[in-house]
Enzyme design. Structure first.
Site, PDB file in Angstrom:
ATOM      1  CG  ASP A 120      -2.160  -0.765   1.119  1.00 41.20           C
ATOM      2  OD1 ASP A 120      -2.371  -1.341   0.038  1.00 41.20           O
ATOM      3  OD2 ASP A 120      -2.929  -0.836   2.098  1.00 41.20           O
ATOM      4  CG  HIS A 162      -5.954   6.200   5.271  1.00 45.70           C
ATOM      5  ND1 HIS A 162      -7.115   5.997   5.967  1.00 45.70           N
ATOM      6  CD2 HIS A 162      -6.271   6.076   3.955  1.00 45.70           C
ATOM      7  CE1 HIS A 162      -8.104   5.751   5.112  1.00 45.70           C
ATOM      8  NE2 HIS A 162      -7.622   5.799   3.887  1.00 45.70           N
ATOM      9  CG  ASP A 222     -11.397   8.849   0.865  1.00 47.74           C
ATOM     10  OD1 ASP A 222     -10.472   9.365   0.210  1.00 47.74           O
ATOM     11  OD2 ASP A 222     -11.543   7.618   1.024  1.00 47.74           O
ATOM     12  CG  HIS A 224     -10.925   4.085   1.908  1.00 56.90           C
ATOM     13  ND1 HIS A 224     -10.787   4.566   0.625  1.00 56.90           N
ATOM     14  CD2 HIS A 224     -10.861   2.735   1.834  1.00 56.90           C
ATOM     15  CE1 HIS A 224     -10.631   3.545  -0.208  1.00 56.90           C
ATOM     16  NE2 HIS A 224     -10.680   2.411   0.502  1.00 56.90           N
TER      17      HIS A 224
HETATM   18  F1  V1D Z   1      -5.312  -2.926  -4.922  1.00 59.55           F
HETATM   19  C1  V1D Z   1      -4.064  -2.593  -4.616  1.00 59.55           C
HETATM   20  C2  V1D Z   1      -3.028  -2.822  -5.504  1.00 59.55           C
HETATM   21  C3  V1D Z   1      -1.758  -2.478  -5.157  1.00 59.55           C
HETATM   22  C4  V1D Z   1      -1.524  -1.910  -3.941  1.00 59.55           C
HETATM   23  C5  V1D Z   1      -2.572  -1.669  -3.055  1.00 59.55           C
HETATM   24  C6  V1D Z   1      -3.857  -2.006  -3.391  1.00 59.55           C
HETATM   25  C7  V1D Z   1      -4.972  -1.750  -2.465  1.00 59.55           C
HETATM   26  C8  V1D Z   1      -6.307  -1.700  -2.704  1.00 59.55           C
HETATM   27  N1  V1D Z   1      -6.933  -1.443  -1.511  1.00 59.55           N
HETATM   28  N2  V1D Z   1      -4.797  -1.501  -1.170  1.00 59.55           N
HETATM   29  C9  V1D Z   1      -5.982  -1.290  -0.635  1.00 59.55           C
HETATM   30  C10 V1D Z   1      -6.176  -0.953   0.803  1.00 59.55           C
HETATM   31  N3  V1D Z   1      -5.336  -1.774   1.598  1.00 59.55           N
HETATM   32  C11 V1D Z   1      -5.720  -2.920   2.155  1.00 59.55           C
HETATM   33  C12 V1D Z   1      -4.583  -3.676   2.781  1.00 59.55           C
HETATM   34  C13 V1D Z   1      -4.750  -5.132   2.889  1.00 59.55           C
HETATM   35  N4  V1D Z   1      -4.435  -5.048   4.319  1.00 59.55           N
HETATM   36  C14 V1D Z   1      -3.261  -5.674   4.762  1.00 59.55           C
HETATM   37  C15 V1D Z   1      -4.415  -3.575   4.206  1.00 59.55           C
HETATM   38  O1  V1D Z   1      -6.869  -3.298   2.092  1.00 59.55           O
HETATM   39  C16 V1D Z   1      -5.840   0.496   1.109  1.00 59.55           C
HETATM   40  C17 V1D Z   1      -6.840   1.463   0.607  1.00 59.55           C
HETATM   41  C18 V1D Z   1      -6.349   2.877   0.816  1.00 59.55           C
HETATM   42  C19 V1D Z   1      -7.384   3.920   0.494  1.00 59.55           C
HETATM   43  C20 V1D Z   1      -6.773   5.288   0.520  1.00 59.55           C
HETATM   44  C21 V1D Z   1      -7.751   6.443   0.422  1.00 59.55           C
HETATM   45  O2  V1D Z   1      -8.555   6.305  -0.718  1.00 59.55           O
HETATM   46  O3  V1D Z   1      -8.616   6.490   1.521  1.00 59.55           O
HETATM   47  C22 V1D Z   1      -6.979   7.740   0.327  1.00 59.55           C
HETATM   48  N5  V1D Z   1      -7.328   8.809   0.905  1.00 59.55           N
HETATM   49  O4  V1D Z   1      -6.426   9.781   0.661  1.00 59.55           O
HETATM   50  C23 V1D Z   1      -5.504   9.300  -0.119  1.00 59.55           C
HETATM   51  C24 V1D Z   1      -5.824   7.986  -0.347  1.00 59.55           C
HETATM   52 CA    CA Z   2     -14.632   9.155   4.732  1.00 63.14          CA
END
Ligand code: V1D
Ligand code: CA
Length: 493
Positions: A120, A162, A222, A224
């Site tokens: 991430d 975050h 957002d 999230h």
């Molecule tokens: F799909 C992916 C491909 C490559 C790298 C990361 C991702 C991905 C998608 N969704 N990562 C996520 C979310 N992470 C998890 C991890 C799995 N666990 C170990 C944690 O589900 C993170 C989503 C972040 C969202 C960020 C946001 O949109 O809220 C943001 N706000 O401001 C900037 C970004």
């Molecule tokens: Ca929100």
């Protein structure tokens, strides 16, 4: 010329402010400042990574092609300094972000788990520059608001909600929102400057100074949960955080944001979460938003608002699952703008980058009171990527069913209103017993908290009288005393 087709928006809602803290005339035009750094769109998280800073170049290009720069002041903000970032973040963490590169990352592997470097939040070329740029823009925007140079400030590269004090999270490395809010809270101004109202006066080494913003309202749309901002201000009543987000009993990132997270200590009840399910549509989202946020305003009476406009709550987003159109997303912005409270507007998530650019351009239009023609300007550098519709409002084909039942939404709304009755921002609101299923949110320490609140209510009330009193000394149309001198006698009310 496109600009000749821009009409002042006349469907702006005219909700009237109830708080005495407003220092802008309700019907005056709001001065808008826009912050964009020319390099911010040139960073790359990696090919497979959903976060594409290029969306910021697309957005800026569209904003300029619609000639919105003619309606606002455009700034290239300075990068945040190490010291500025360390106002919130740990020294070790900032030093790590500054020193690590993709080339030397093997020397830092031990720090990766400590600082949550992961898929991430990967190490990429220019990572620290990127952080300095987006955080610098939010800090500059906060400064512009606090020094009264603008009524609305926009930084689409910010809103990275975050990041924690010594931890990266969810594509966010430094928390520009917390840094900007800290700036708004701390800002002091010389007593002798031309201010319209005084909130708190301190005698410090014979200098009388002013605390500018006593109450900051943070709103996060957002998809999230805004966990980093919530955590930073969980124990204070000077910042109220309100997040609307998808919540799936902990399984949707970041896993927090249940309605029972309400703040702690003096911050208890100054944190609000609106957990939603996939598929929420325009009408239900905006109705709930308006309902909740109006009540928050009435109870909390913010002196400044920070609005995180993550565009991953739009329908068809790659990570999100809501069914919200750009128009409905924009209505939330329009609604908050209509209060004429100083406003800092930030970006956030958003993973269909052409929709992100459309959305934030549309919202820039709302903020500068321009009605944008739906046909995208052909001069836009990346015009061909906006096909096949080439429209600001592409049709939103319904993606998934709305899993939010009417009964659930009514329950959320009811719980939120019950929680808000515990705020003492408004003098008419007294401490009351929590009904039914919310009673369990109280604990033994609440007796103490109530005492503190009751004491504090007196302060808030007298501060309000003072602010009202100062507003009596406006010069111009609303100059009630028709006098050029600002009477600063705080005791005469
Ligand atoms: F799909 C992916 C491909 C490559 C790298 C990361 C991702 C991905 C998608 N969704 N990562 C996520 C979310 N992470 C998890 C991890 C799995 N666990 C170990 C944690 O589900 C993170 C989503 C972040 C969202 C960020 C946001 O949109 O809220 C943001 N706000 O401001 C900037 C970004
Ligand atoms: Ca929100």
């Amino acid at each position: 010329m496109f600009s000749s087709t821009f009409l002042p928006s006349n469907n702006e809602k005219t909700a009237q402010p109830q708080s005495a803290t407003f220092h802008i005339q309700p019907h005056s035009k709001q001065k808008v400042a826009y912050f964009h750094h020319k390099d911010v769109g040139n960073f790359h998280f990696g090919l497979q990574h959903p976060m594409k800073p290029h969306r910021l170049t697309l957005t800026n290009d569209l904003v300029m092609s619609y000639e919105l720069h003619e309606r606002m002041t455009v700034y290239c903000p300075p990068k945040a300094t190490d010291d500025e970032l360390m106002e919130f973040h740990e020294t070790d963490y900032i030093k790590f972000l500054k020193d690590v590169t993709p080339e030397n990352s093997e020397d830092f592997v031990e720090d990766f788990s400590k600082f949550n470097i992961s898929e991430d939040c990967p190490i990429f070329e220019g990572l620290y520059d990127f952080c300095q740029i987006y955080a610098g823009a939010s800090i500059a925007a906060a400064h512009q608001l606090a020094s009264d140079a603008a009524d609305i400030c926009i930084n689409w590269s910010g809103g990275l909600h975050h990041a924690k004090r010594f931890e990266a999270s969810g594509f966010c490395f430094v928390n520009d929102i917390v840094l900007a809010i800290q700036h708004l809270l701390r800002f002091v101004k010389n007593f002798n400057s031309n201010l319209l109202y005084i909130i708190d006066l301190f005698d410090l080494n014979n200098l009388v100074i002013e605390r500018f913003y006593p109450r900051v309202l943070y709103i996060d749309i957002d998809i999230h949960h805004g966990d980093g901002v919530q955590e930073a201000f969980y124990a204070t009543d000077r910042v109220m955080t309100v997040s609307f987000h998808k919540y799936d009993n902990g399984s949707f990132f970041p896993g927090t944001g249940n309605i029972n997270e309400i703040g702690c200590g003096l911050g208890k009840f100054f944190c609000l979460n609106v957990p939603l399910k996939d598929g929420i549509d325009d009408e239900t989202y905006f109705t709930l938003f308006k309902d909740v946020i109006s009540d928050v305003r009435d109870h909390y009476q913010p002196s400044v608002i920070v609005l995180q406009c993550g565009a991953d709550s739009l329908g068809k987003d790659r990570l999100g699952g809501f069914n919200i159109s750009i128009k409905a997303h924009g209505e939330c912005v329009r609604f908050v703008k209509s209060w004429h409270i100083p406003l800092l507007v930030l970006g956030g998530g958003g993973y269909r980058i052409h929709n992100v650019a459309r959305c934030w351009t549309y919202e820039t239009g709302i903020l500068v009171d321009a009605e944008l023609p739906p046909e995208l300007p052909e001069r836009t550098r990346f015009y061909n990527f906006f096909g096949p519709d080439f429209s600001l409002h592409p049709p939103l084909v319904r993606k998934i069913d709305n899993f939010n039942t009417k009964t659930e939404l009514q329950k959320i709304s009811q719980q939120v209103h019950e929680l808000l009755r515990f705020l003492d921002g408004a003098p008419s609101v007294q401490m009351q017993e929590l009904p039914g299923d919310l009673q369990c949110l109280l604990d033994e320490s609440d007796e103490e908290l109530r005492d503190a609140r009751e004491d504090q209510t007196v302060d808030i009330r007298s501060r309000k009288r003072l602010m009202w009193h100062e507003n009596e000394y406006f010069d111009g149309d609303s100059d009630n005393d028709k006098d050029d001198d600002q009477n600063m006698d705080a005791d005469s009310n």
